[in-house]
Scaffold this active site. Structure first.
Site, short mmCIF file in Angstrom:
data_model
loop_
_atom_site.label_atom_id
_atom_site.label_comp_id
_atom_site.label_asym_id
_atom_site.label_seq_id
_atom_site.Cartn_x
_atom_site.Cartn_y
_atom_site.Cartn_z
N ILE A 235 0.78 -1.14 -0.10
CA ILE A 235 -0.13 -0.05 0.04
C ILE A 235 0.78 1.11 0.00
O ILE A 235 1.40 1.43 1.05
CB ILE A 235 -1.00 -0.17 1.21
CG1 ILE A 235 -1.84 -1.38 1.30
CG2 ILE A 235 -1.86 1.28 1.16
CD1 ILE A 235 -2.69 -1.64 0.43
N PRO A 236 1.16 1.78 -1.30
CA PRO A 236 2.40 2.79 -1.30
C PRO A 236 2.11 4.22 -0.79
O PRO A 236 1.99 5.08 -1.43
CB PRO A 236 2.75 2.78 -3.07
CG PRO A 236 1.37 2.42 -3.59
CD PRO A 236 0.67 1.59 -2.43
N CYS A 237 2.16 4.07 0.46
CA CYS A 237 2.07 5.42 1.21
C CYS A 237 3.07 6.44 1.11
O CYS A 237 3.14 7.52 1.14
CB CYS A 237 1.78 5.32 2.44
SG CYS A 237 2.97 4.21 3.42
N HIS A 238 4.32 5.81 0.33
CA HIS A 238 5.45 6.64 0.07
C HIS A 238 4.74 7.64 -1.19
O HIS A 238 5.64 8.71 -1.45
CB HIS A 238 6.81 5.99 -0.32
CG HIS A 238 6.63 5.18 -1.30
ND1 HIS A 238 5.76 3.87 -1.22
CD2 HIS A 238 6.77 5.09 -2.72
CE1 HIS A 238 6.11 3.28 -2.44
NE2 HIS A 238 6.59 3.86 -3.30
N ARG A 239 4.08 7.28 -1.70
CA ARG A 239 3.48 8.07 -2.90
C ARG A 239 2.46 9.37 -2.53
O ARG A 239 2.25 9.94 -3.54
CB ARG A 239 2.73 7.31 -3.73
CG ARG A 239 3.44 6.26 -4.37
CD ARG A 239 2.79 5.43 -5.82
NE ARG A 239 3.57 4.34 -6.30
CZ ARG A 239 3.01 2.99 -6.44
NH1 ARG A 239 1.72 3.02 -6.32
NH2 ARG A 239 3.72 2.17 -6.71
#
Length: 160
Positions: free
Chosen positions: A130-134
């Protein structure tokens, strides 16, 4: 059980239970074997027969051409319908792209809940999947990231 993937800045620790990834932790410590040298190599990676496929998928996603982690190897986090919608929406963002907290809140059905989105990102048990870095701030600045800004920049740079 866990698998550890070494990167130039630290370790991606992949926790596996019942053949599914349950948690991912990003750390600056070398958690696998051979903690002396930096860089992703086999001496800094650790997995066993029960975690190898999970390790391989995360590795291919980070360093190869895999556009998305298959849903069958993890369970979506989130205790509320809104949280599940936020995580699902973020999961479906294109690799290499970014989205603001406000845009993510809007796409999840509540445009004023951008602070709640921030809290969900902070507590995301599956960073990378779940790419929260984006997720960035509306002014275009990078925003926060629970493991560290250094990890956020590293992951964004990998995707570009």
């Amino acid at each position: 059980m866990k698998a550890v993937l070494g990167t130039p800045i630290g370790s991606v620790i992949i926790y596996v239970k019942n053949d599914k990834i349950t948690k991912i932790k990003l750390t600056f410590q070398k958690e696998g074997w051979g903690a002396g040298r930096r860089g992703a190599n086999k001496n800094e990676n650790y997995y066993n027969s029960k975690t190898k496929k999970h390790f391989d998928i995360i590795y291919e996603y980070l360093f190869g051409d895999l556009p998305k982690i298959p849903k069958k190897i993890f369970d979506f986090p989130g205790e509320t319908a809104f949280a599940k919608k936020v995580y699902e929406t973020l999961y479906n963002t294109k690799k290499g792209s970014v989205i603001t907290y406000k845009e993510l809140a809007s796409k999840a059905g509540n445009p004023k809940a951008y602070r709640a989105v921030g809290n969900l990102m902070k507590n995301n048990p599956l960073p990378i999947i779940i790419p929260c870095h984006r997720v960035i701030k509306s002014d275009g600045s990078i925003g926060k990231f629970s493991p560290s800004i250094k990890w956020k920049k590293y992951l964004l740079d990998l995707e570009r």
